[in-house]
Design an enzyme around this catalytic site. Structure first.
Site, short mmCIF file in Angstrom:
data_model
loop_
_atom_site.label_atom_id
_atom_site.label_comp_id
_atom_site.label_asym_id
_atom_site.label_seq_id
_atom_site.Cartn_x
_atom_site.Cartn_y
_atom_site.Cartn_z
N PHE A 133 0.88 -1.17 0.00
CA PHE A 133 0.00 0.00 0.00
C PHE A 133 0.92 1.22 0.00
O PHE A 133 1.64 1.46 0.97
CB PHE A 133 -0.86 -0.05 1.27
CG PHE A 133 -1.89 1.04 1.38
CD1 PHE A 133 -3.10 0.95 0.72
CD2 PHE A 133 -1.65 2.14 2.19
CE1 PHE A 133 -4.06 1.95 0.85
CE2 PHE A 133 -2.62 3.14 2.33
CZ PHE A 133 -3.82 3.04 1.65
N LEU A 135 1.35 4.91 -0.04
CA LEU A 135 0.83 6.26 0.18
C LEU A 135 1.96 7.21 0.61
O LEU A 135 2.11 8.30 0.05
CB LEU A 135 -0.27 6.21 1.28
CG LEU A 135 -0.82 7.55 1.78
CD1 LEU A 135 -1.58 8.28 0.69
CD2 LEU A 135 -1.76 7.32 2.98
N ILE A 167 7.70 1.65 2.48
CA ILE A 167 6.64 0.76 2.00
C ILE A 167 6.85 -0.66 2.52
O ILE A 167 7.81 -1.36 2.15
CB ILE A 167 6.56 0.78 0.45
CG1 ILE A 167 6.35 2.21 -0.06
CG2 ILE A 167 5.47 -0.17 -0.04
CD1 ILE A 167 5.12 2.94 0.49
N THR A 168 5.90 -1.08 3.37
CA THR A 168 5.89 -2.46 3.88
C THR A 168 5.67 -3.42 2.71
O THR A 168 4.86 -3.13 1.84
CB THR A 168 4.75 -2.62 4.91
OG1 THR A 168 4.93 -1.66 5.94
CG2 THR A 168 4.74 -4.02 5.51
N GLN A 289 5.69 -7.74 45.90
CA GLN A 289 4.56 -6.90 45.49
C GLN A 289 4.92 -5.95 44.34
O GLN A 289 4.08 -5.64 43.49
CB GLN A 289 4.08 -6.10 46.70
CG GLN A 289 2.62 -5.76 46.62
CD GLN A 289 2.13 -5.10 47.88
OE1 GLN A 289 2.74 -4.14 48.37
NE2 GLN A 289 1.06 -5.59 48.43
N GLU A 373 0.49 3.60 9.78
CA GLU A 373 -0.96 3.69 9.52
C GLU A 373 -1.61 4.83 10.33
O GLU A 373 -2.74 4.71 10.81
CB GLU A 373 -1.63 2.33 9.73
CG GLU A 373 -1.05 1.31 8.76
CD GLU A 373 -1.96 0.15 8.44
OE1 GLU A 373 -3.17 0.27 8.62
OE2 GLU A 373 -1.42 -0.88 7.98
N GLY A 374 -0.85 5.92 10.45
CA GLY A 374 -1.32 7.10 11.18
C GLY A 374 -0.70 7.14 12.57
O GLY A 374 -0.92 6.23 13.38
N1 CAA Z 1 -12.18 8.24 6.44
C1 CAA Z 1 -12.74 8.55 5.26
N2 CAA Z 1 -12.51 9.73 4.63
C2 CAA Z 1 -11.70 10.60 5.24
C3 CAA Z 1 -11.08 10.32 6.47
C4 CAA Z 1 -11.35 9.09 7.08
N3 CAA Z 1 -10.81 8.73 8.24
N4 CAA Z 1 -10.30 11.37 6.82
C5 CAA Z 1 -10.43 12.28 5.85
N5 CAA Z 1 -11.27 11.80 4.90
C6 CAA Z 1 -11.69 12.49 3.66
C7 CAA Z 1 -12.48 13.74 3.98
O1 CAA Z 1 -13.85 13.48 4.08
C8 CAA Z 1 -12.17 14.62 2.79
O2 CAA Z 1 -12.94 14.24 1.68
P1 CAA Z 1 -13.97 15.28 0.97
O3 CAA Z 1 -13.24 16.58 0.79
O4 CAA Z 1 -14.34 14.61 -0.30
O5 CAA Z 1 -15.09 15.39 1.92
C9 CAA Z 1 -10.73 14.22 2.42
O6 CAA Z 1 -10.52 12.91 2.98
C10 CAA Z 1 -9.70 15.18 2.93
O7 CAA Z 1 -9.85 15.25 4.33
P2 CAA Z 1 -9.30 16.45 5.18
O8 CAA Z 1 -9.68 17.76 4.56
O9 CAA Z 1 -9.74 16.18 6.57
O10 CAA Z 1 -7.73 16.27 5.01
P3 CAA Z 1 -6.56 16.76 5.96
O11 CAA Z 1 -5.40 16.94 5.10
O12 CAA Z 1 -7.01 17.87 6.85
O13 CAA Z 1 -6.35 15.53 6.98
C11 CAA Z 1 -5.63 13.35 7.63
C12 CAA Z 1 -6.38 14.22 6.61
C13 CAA Z 1 -6.66 12.73 8.57
C14 CAA Z 1 -4.61 14.09 8.46
C15 CAA Z 1 -4.97 12.33 6.71
O14 CAA Z 1 -4.03 12.96 5.89
C16 CAA Z 1 -4.33 11.19 7.45
O15 CAA Z 1 -5.03 10.27 7.89
N6 CAA Z 1 -2.98 11.18 7.52
C17 CAA Z 1 -2.25 10.05 8.02
C18 CAA Z 1 -1.84 9.20 6.87
C19 CAA Z 1 -1.52 7.80 7.28
O16 CAA Z 1 -2.22 7.17 8.07
N7 CAA Z 1 -0.46 7.26 6.70
C20 CAA Z 1 -0.10 5.91 6.94
C21 CAA Z 1 0.72 5.41 5.80
S1 CAA Z 1 0.24 3.83 5.24
C22 CAA Z 1 1.12 2.72 6.19
O17 CAA Z 1 1.69 3.03 7.20
C23 CAA Z 1 1.02 1.34 5.67
C24 CAA Z 1 2.13 0.44 6.04
O18 CAA Z 1 2.96 0.15 5.21
C25 CAA Z 1 2.12 -0.21 7.37
#
Ligand code: CAA
Length: 389
Positions: A133, A135, A167-168, A289, A373-374
């Site tokens: 995945f 991102l 990337i995992t 304890q 994953e956040g």
């Molecule tokens: N579920 C569904 N939709 C969501 C959402 C959620 N949890 N969070 C945001 N959205 C949608 C919003 O509804 C919006 O869509 P619309 O404009 O169409 O309504 C759009 O996404 C943009 O949202 P925001 O305006 O809220 O965006 P933002 O930039 O302010 O914030 C964030 C978004 C929550 C910070 C997001 O960027 C985020 O989650 N960041 C963390 C990323 C992450 O988790 N990365 C992990 C990498 S993957 C990984 O680690 C995999 C691995 O290999 C182990």
């Protein structure tokens, strides 16, 4: 037939015979096939290829995928039970499992076309190949909308350029879900998710990361230079990519929460056992304890984490909103994992600091659950937004 019942905020929580069978199968697999050689794999940062192959054969790589596409057709509760057991022993193997199940397979099954499912999901669900995945980027971690990777619309194909980081399954995967910007003016609504196979010209696996924990999982950068991707490989409508990534990560966080829970529980079980074997001042250290209080607090916090993880899983299974529950489960379970593994090392004393006692590895592995994953900070953001939604 229900064998254990827990009523949690109106959720009737049953663990069936099938759930318990999955849990036992995962526990046996972890003890018999993941534990042997784990210290060496961690030392050498060696991918557990043989063990991952077995995970595919045993059905752990496509647990929730419909049998129509070669999966196990199980629920999310079964998945978290298996994740917990496997993570008690080997968090490197469980992150491979988590990414494949809850990010790649889930994303494809929920949002892919029938043709995409037949072509890609069937191979991923059986473990014939692994998924990644993609991102994160050098300049886009928490701020995931800032995608520098581009997917230029060229009519019947996209031209992809850019770099993905951390990337995992970066090297071991055959199928990658790649998030990229098509129309910068549309911001996050101009982002797409494309399915890109290894071997596609211009797609190269980059540097392998030398990590603190989950050392046997392979984490790489991926490089894309003028990669041609057919339009048929786009998931969802044009501009759906960011929403796809967010929606998929909501469920992925349940998997990582279960991983954190397993790491904490694994460290606790080792510490409890050790406390009944080790003697100091003329008695088992459990009879002091100071040690009892640590173990009591560990058991309590782990149980609280377990309830949050199971709750999130059950909400997902019942098709209820699980965004906040998943974020809460990950936030809490990852903090418990970091804290409980540190306590487990402390209970082991000097032995805890050496590799053969396993708790130092679990402590190193725990840290990433507060990051990937956040991050915990992002989970708090997600939880807070849901409070006023
Ligand atoms: N579920 C569904 N939709 C969501 C959402 C959620 N949890 N969070 C945001 N959205 C949608 C919003 O509804 C919006 O869509 P619309 O404009 O169409 O309504 C759009 O996404 C943009 O949202 P925001 O305006 O809220 O965006 P933002 O930039 O302010 O914030 C964030 C978004 C929550 C910070 C997001 O960027 C985020 O989650 N960041 C963390 C990323 C992450 O988790 N990365 C992990 C990498 S993957 C990984 O680690 C995999 C691995 O290999 C182990």
């Amino acid at each position: 037939m229900a064998t254990a019942t827990l009523d949690l905020q109106g959720l009737n929580f049953n663990l069936s015979e099938e759930h318990l069978a999955v849990q036992e199968a995962a526990r046996d697999f972890a003890q018999n096939e993941l534990l042997p050689g784990i210290v060496e794999r961690d030392n050498e940062a060696r991918f557990p290829a043989q063990q991952v192959k077995r995970m595919g054969e045993l059905g752990f790589l496509g647990m929730m995928v419909s049998p129509d596409y070669g999966g196990g057709g199980m629920d999310t509760v079964s998945y978290v039970l298996a994740m917990e057991e496997i993570s008690k022993i080997d968090a490197s193997a469980s992150v491979v499992m988590s990414v494949n199940n809850s990010l790649v397979c889930f994303g494809l099954e929920a949002y892919g076309t029938e043709e995409q499912k037949r072509t890609y999901l069937t191979r991923l669900a059986t473990g014939e190949t692994l998924g990644a995945f993609c991102l994160s980027e050098p300049e886009a971690g928490s701020d995931a909308t800032s995608q520098a990777t581009t997917a230029e619309d060229k009519g019947d194909y996209y031209l992809v350029n850019g770099t993905k980081n951390w990337i995992t399954n970066g090297n071991s995967s055959g199928i990658c879900l790649v998030i990229a910007q098509t129309d910068r003016e549309k911001k996050h609504r101009g982002i797409n998710c494309l399915i890109i196979e290894k071997g596609t010209p211009g797609f190269v696996v980059g540097k392998k990361e030398d990590k603190m924990g989950i050392r046997a999982s392979d984490t790489h950068s991926l490089l894309f230079t003028d990669v041609h991707v057919p339009k048929a490989n786009r998931i969802g409508d044009d501009g759906f990519g960011f929403k796809f990534a967010m929606s998929t990560l909501n469920g992925g966080r349940i998997g990582i929460a279960a991983q954190a829970l397993g790491i904490a529980a694994g460290a606790y079980e080792l510490a409890l056992k050790y406390s009944q074997e080790r003697k100091a001042f003329g008695k088992q250290i459990f009879d002091h304890q100071a040690i009892q209080f640590k173990l009591a607090e560990m058991a309590t916090k782990i149980e609280a984490a377990r309830l949050l993880v199971y709750k999130a899983a059950r909400l997902k299974d019942e098709h209820k909103d699980y965004v906040q529950a998943a974020a809460m489960a990950k936030l809490f379970a990852s903090d418990v994992a970091m804290w409980a593994t540190t306590e487990a090392v402390q209970i082991h004393g000097g032995y805890g600091y050496v590799k053969e006692f396993h708790v130092e590895r679990l402590m190193r592995d725990a840290k990433i659950t507060q990051i990937y994953e956040g991050t915990s900070e992002i989970q708090k953001l997600v939880i807070a937004r849901e409070l006023v939604r």
